[in-house]
Design a protein around this motif. Structure first.
Motif, PDB file in Angstrom:
ATOM      1  N   ARG A  73       0.832  -1.193   0.000  1.00 29.27           N
ATOM      2  CA  ARG A  73       0.000   0.000   0.000  1.00 29.27           C
ATOM      3  C   ARG A  73       0.871   1.249   0.000  1.00 29.27           C
ATOM      4  O   ARG A  73       1.772   1.388   0.815  1.00 29.27           O
ATOM      5  N   GLU A 116      -0.946   7.286  -1.210  1.00 27.98           N
ATOM      6  CA  GLU A 116      -2.260   7.708  -1.694  1.00 27.98           C
ATOM      7  C   GLU A 116      -3.345   6.709  -1.309  1.00 27.98           C
ATOM      8  O   GLU A 116      -4.437   7.090  -0.883  1.00 27.98           O
ATOM      9  N   GLU A 117      -3.038   5.411  -1.446  1.00 36.56           N
ATOM     10  CA  GLU A 117      -4.034   4.397  -1.093  1.00 36.56           C
ATOM     11  C   GLU A 117      -4.325   4.427   0.405  1.00 36.56           C
ATOM     12  O   GLU A 117      -5.483   4.322   0.831  1.00 36.56           O
ATOM     13  N   ALA A 118      -3.282   4.571   1.210  1.00 35.66           N
ATOM     14  CA  ALA A 118      -3.476   4.650   2.658  1.00 35.66           C
ATOM     15  C   ALA A 118      -4.346   5.845   3.022  1.00 35.66           C
ATOM     16  O   ALA A 118      -5.220   5.768   3.891  1.00 35.66           O
ATOM     17  N   GLU A 119      -4.130   6.948   2.335  1.00 33.75           N
ATOM     18  CA  GLU A 119      -4.904   8.153   2.591  1.00 33.75           C
ATOM     19  C   GLU A 119      -6.371   7.963   2.207  1.00 33.75           C
ATOM     20  O   GLU A 119      -7.274   8.400   2.918  1.00 33.75           O
ATOM     21  N   ARG A 120      -6.617   7.297   1.096  1.00 32.78           N
ATOM     22  CA  ARG A 120      -7.997   7.038   0.679  1.00 32.78           C
ATOM     23  C   ARG A 120      -8.717   6.161   1.697  1.00 32.78           C
ATOM     24  O   ARG A 120      -9.891   6.391   2.011  1.00 32.78           O
ATOM     25  N   GLN A 121      -8.031   5.150   2.223  1.00 34.42           N
ATOM     26  CA  GLN A 121      -8.636   4.293   3.235  1.00 34.42           C
ATOM     27  C   GLN A 121      -8.960   5.086   4.495  1.00 34.42           C
ATOM     28  O   GLN A 121     -10.011   4.895   5.113  1.00 34.42           O
ATOM     29  N   ARG A 174     -12.057   7.179   3.932  1.00 40.43           N
ATOM     30  CA  ARG A 174     -13.253   6.344   3.851  1.00 40.43           C
ATOM     31  C   ARG A 174     -13.687   5.858   5.246  1.00 40.43           C
ATOM     32  O   ARG A 174     -14.865   5.877   5.588  1.00 40.43           O
ATOM     33  N   ALA A 176      -3.056   4.898   8.807  1.00 40.59           N
ATOM     34  CA  ALA A 176      -2.955   5.298   7.403  1.00 40.59           C
ATOM     35  C   ALA A 176      -1.528   5.646   6.998  1.00 40.59           C
ATOM     36  O   ALA A 176      -1.240   6.742   6.538  1.00 40.59           O
ATOM     37  N   PRO A 189       1.825   4.099   4.664  1.00 38.13           N
ATOM     38  CA  PRO A 189       2.100   3.125   3.614  1.00 38.13           C
ATOM     39  C   PRO A 189       2.710   1.852   4.194  1.00 38.13           C
ATOM     40  O   PRO A 189       3.106   1.808   5.364  1.00 38.13           O
TER      41      PRO A 189
END
Length: 298
Positions: free
Chosen positions: A250, A253-258, A261, A271, A273
């Motif tokens: 991860r 950016e993906e961690a931030e999106r999670q 959400r 959150a 990486p």
């Protein structure tokens, strides 16, 4: 620093009480390593290096300190592979070695040295909070760096036993029975530590952090300038936002999106990486293991 996790002598005990399923592949790999197979030892180091580094990073805050801790933990683990009995996964066994080392580490983070509480840390966040979002160069990158650095810092305001319990439970999502064995506590005592840490962090985030509570006062984008001024964020060398991640892991950016959400305390603090252990340090370990001076391989 004394911990309740047990003495150095019992950190290599077998996994009585762990609920982690055994892994025949781990047993076979360790047996080869103990027999002197250098390729097997290298494979074990590769298997353990990133999980141990991520644990160390959450405990000691700064990547350079986490690198040093990871090297020591890995060398201890490899040096005691003959005590591994395969009752659970090799990573679980290595976590116990890592936790024992990290709980008793003499070096302190700045928050530990000052005995900074979450309340005091929250008051400090009000100082220098800008009225508008940071608009300078690399604004998005430095806002992420500020967030990642801040969540690391707030963890340091917990006692070490609370910190490691929270990280294992809510960041790594280790089961309570397994985590209790890792930290050397009863399941009831471990759950109490987690509850205490959750309550303290949840209260702090709800009153302070705009990521967890839109009504709270602090915004990462408004702390960037002050963080740079204080030297907590280096715009030339961001420690976290550009940190290498595990291949296929991860990213920022993906961690931030999670986080956005899920929108709760665990999401904010989790959150980060999937950081990868720095290769230069891992290559140094590999070189030591190949040197012929390491007891396991003599």
């Amino acid at each position: 620093m004394h911990s309740e996790s047990g003495s150095a002598g019992d950190e290599f005990d077998t996994l009585a009480g762990s609920d982690t399923p055994p892994d025949d592949g781990d047993r076979e790999l360790v047996a080869r390593a103990v027999a002197g197979d250098r390729d097997a030892v290298s494979a074990i180091v590769r298997l353990l290096q990133d999980p141990i580094y991520r644990l160390a990073l959450r405990m000691v805050w700064r990547p350079a300190d986490a690198e040093d801790a990871t090297q020591e933990i890995l060398l201890r683990a490899v040096g005691h592979l003959d005590s591994f009995r395969g009752e659970a996964r090799l990573t679980t066994w290595a976590y116990r070695i890592g936790v024992n080392y990290l709980l008793n580490l003499e070096r302190r983070t700045p928050q530990e040295a000052r005995q900074l509480s979450l309340d005091e840390y929250g008051e400090g966040l009000k100082d220098g909070l800008a009225e508008e979002d940071y608009r300078g160069p690399e604004a998005a990158l430095l806002t992420r760096e500020t967030r990642l650095n801040c969540t690391q810092a707030m963890l340091q305001c917990l006692s070490r036993d609370e910190r490691v319990a929270y990280v294992l439970s809510d960041v790594f999502e280790v089961s309570s029975d397994e985590a209790a064995w890792i930290v050397g506590a009863t399941s009831a005592a471990y759950r109490k530590r987690v509850e205490r840490a959750k309550k303290r962090l949840g209260s702090f985030l709800q009153s302070t952090c705009g990521l967890a509570n839109p009504e709270a006062f602090c915004r990462c984008s408004r702390r960037v300038g002050k963080a740079i001024e204080l030297g907590r964020v280096d715009p030339r060398r961001p420690a976290f936002a550009k940190h290498p991640v595990t291949p296929g892991g991860r990213g920022v950016e993906e961690a931030e999106r999670q986080m956005v959400r899920l929108h709760d305390a665990a999401a904010v603090l989790g959150a980060h990486p999937d950081y990868a252990a720095p290769q230069a340090k891992m290559e140094a370990i590999a070189g030591l293991l190949r040197s012929g001076r390491f007891p396991l391989l003599e």
